[in-house]
Design an enzyme around this catalytic site. Structure first.
Site, PDB file in Angstrom:
ATOM      1  N   CYS A  90      27.776   2.849  61.884  1.00 21.26           N
ATOM      2  CA  CYS A  90      27.761   3.701  60.690  1.00 21.26           C
ATOM      3  C   CYS A  90      26.682   4.752  60.917  1.00 21.26           C
ATOM      4  O   CYS A  90      25.522   4.404  61.160  1.00 21.26           O
ATOM      5  CB  CYS A  90      27.445   2.820  59.487  1.00 21.26           C
ATOM      6  SG  CYS A  90      27.195   3.738  57.976  1.00 21.26           S
ATOM      7  N   CYS A  97      20.366  13.215  50.669  1.00 22.30           N
ATOM      8  CA  CYS A  97      21.683  13.634  50.177  1.00 22.30           C
ATOM      9  C   CYS A  97      21.532  14.328  48.840  1.00 22.30           C
ATOM     10  O   CYS A  97      20.725  13.914  48.007  1.00 22.30           O
ATOM     11  CB  CYS A  97      22.599  12.414  50.034  1.00 22.30           C
ATOM     12  SG  CYS A  97      24.269  12.840  49.509  1.00 22.30           S
ATOM     13  N   CYS A 104      22.941   4.674  44.556  1.00 22.97           N
ATOM     14  CA  CYS A 104      22.683   4.782  45.997  1.00 22.97           C
ATOM     15  C   CYS A 104      21.216   5.092  46.283  1.00 22.97           C
ATOM     16  O   CYS A 104      20.651   6.034  45.708  1.00 22.97           O
ATOM     17  CB  CYS A 104      23.571   5.893  46.566  1.00 22.97           C
ATOM     18  SG  CYS A 104      23.110   6.404  48.225  1.00 22.97           S
TER      19      CYS A 104
HETATM   20  S1  SF4 Z   1      26.627   7.370  48.093  1.00 22.95           S
HETATM   21 FE1  SF4 Z   1      24.557   8.147  48.573  1.00 22.95          FE
HETATM   22  S2  SF4 Z   1      24.737   9.152  50.567  1.00 22.95           S
HETATM   23 FE2  SF4 Z   1      26.827   8.881  49.760  1.00 22.95          FE
HETATM   24  S3  SF4 Z   1      27.270  10.798  48.666  1.00 22.95           S
HETATM   25 FE3  SF4 Z   1      26.419   9.400  47.112  1.00 22.95          FE
HETATM   26  S4  SF4 Z   1      24.188   9.848  47.128  1.00 22.95           S
HETATM   27 FE4  SF4 Z   1      25.050  10.746  49.004  1.00 22.95          FE
END
Ligand code: SF4
Length: 331
Positions: A90, A97, A104
């Site tokens: 991965c 992000c 997350c």
């Molecule tokens: S899950 Fe995390 S890494 Fe994936 S798009 Fe959402 S914030 Fe970004």
């Protein structure tokens, strides 16, 4: 090679040593001759990443923190599954992000920068060198939204297919729903797999937990997914995180089944792995096994294959962003 006064064919030889044979030093490039190897050592190095940290779990999942040339850190994970003989890596596509999904850990880091194609490919090369194992499957599901860094991601996929020898069908790009990126990937005509992190079948819930929904609403998003599946003739994957009391309700399972009825897809349910936000709070809970199975059964009602994700590395911080957050706090 021209700058070093070497013949052009040396470039192809070196390329093969690095990507197809995955060597870690110029000394291993035995068809180059000692003077050429010495020249190369003076002006170049192989790979641009350093291992900043490595955790190995009881199930042999390996979680890496790689340091980039500018000192920033990204995560990658190597997983093996009992039912498969092949290994899956991965990889990250960005540092942090911008999407900010509320469940997350990476979302709490904020966005720092895009990775280059080289930095993406190097994660694979470094994992293979460190573990001594050959990777067969690659998922773009680490830190970052790959389709907000689409051109570098596409470039990296070309290198993985054409130089490293990984089959396009063994590469999966996972998106939170960036419609222009899905269209761009479709137009590149690479037969890679696409996964959509859907996570909720109603706009209200999805806007709360995946904020990019406000920019790319559910209706057009499902249309673009259907279009991708139809154009590439590839079955897409719907990723769906089960958050107790938020996304695991029976009516949501039924709505999910209806929503993707006409899409050539399978559904992968991900029971939430509790994650701290940057204030140290646990925002969501994991549904009971009973609730997970009930949801699965209801989601299957329009005939789609529905699986519950097999978890790896639960005794280490293998969920996206967890290890990175701990590492930063400890520094
Ligand atoms: S899950 Fe995390 S890494 Fe994936 S798009 Fe959402 S914030 Fe970004």
């Amino acid at each position: 090679m021209q700058e070093l006064g070497l013949p052009k064919f040396r470039a192809a030889q070196i390329h093969t040593w690095i990507y197809a044979k995955n060597v870690s030093s110029f000394d291993e490039m035995t068809n180059l001759g000692a003077p050429v190897r010495e020249k190369l050592k003076q002006v170049a190095r192989i790979g641009c990443l350093e291992i900043a940290h490595l955790q190995v779990s009881r199930d042999e999942t390996r979680k890496y923190l790689f340091q980039l040339p500018d000192g920033k850190i990204v995560e990658s994970v190597l997983m093996s599954f009992n039912d498969r003989t092949t290994l899956t890596a991965c990889v990250s596509s960005q540092v942090g992000c911008a999407v900010g999904c509320t469940f997350c850990a990476t979302g709490y880091l904020g966005f720092k920068r895009n990775l280059t194609a080289q930095e993406i490919v190097d994660q694979i090369m470094m994992i293979q060198r460190e573990s001594g194992k050959r990777i067969a499957n690659i998922v773009y599901m680490g830190q970052g939204e790959p389709l907000l860094n689409t051109e570098e991601v596409i470039k990296s996929i070309h290198t993985l297919i054409e130089s490293v020898g990984i089959g396009a069908r063994h590469i999966t790009v996972s998106t939170s729903g960036v419609i222009p990126g899905i269209e761009r990937l479709r137009d590149e005509d690479l037969p890679v797999c696409l996964a959509l992190s859907l996570h909720a079948p109603d706009s209200k819930t999805r806007e709360e937990i995946v904020p990019i929904t406000k920019k790319y609403p559910l209706g057009p998003l499902i249309e673009s997914l259907k279009d991708y599946a139809d154009s590439t003739r590839r079955r897409v994957t719907i990723e769906y995180v089960l958050l107790a009391g938020v996304t695991d309700r029976p009516e949501q399972a039924k709505a999910l089944a209806e929503m993707v009825r006409d899409v050539h897809c399978m559904i992968n349910l991900i029971p939430f792995n509790p994650t701290e936000n940057n204030l140290g709070e646990i925002m969501y809970e994991r549904p009971s096994r009973e609730a997970q199975l009930k949801f699965k059964q209801l989601a299957e009602r329009t005939g789609k294959t529905v699986t519950i994700r097999l978890e790896r590395g639960t005794d280490i911080d293998a969920a996206c962003g967890q290890l990175h957050n701990k590492f930063l706090k400890a520094k």
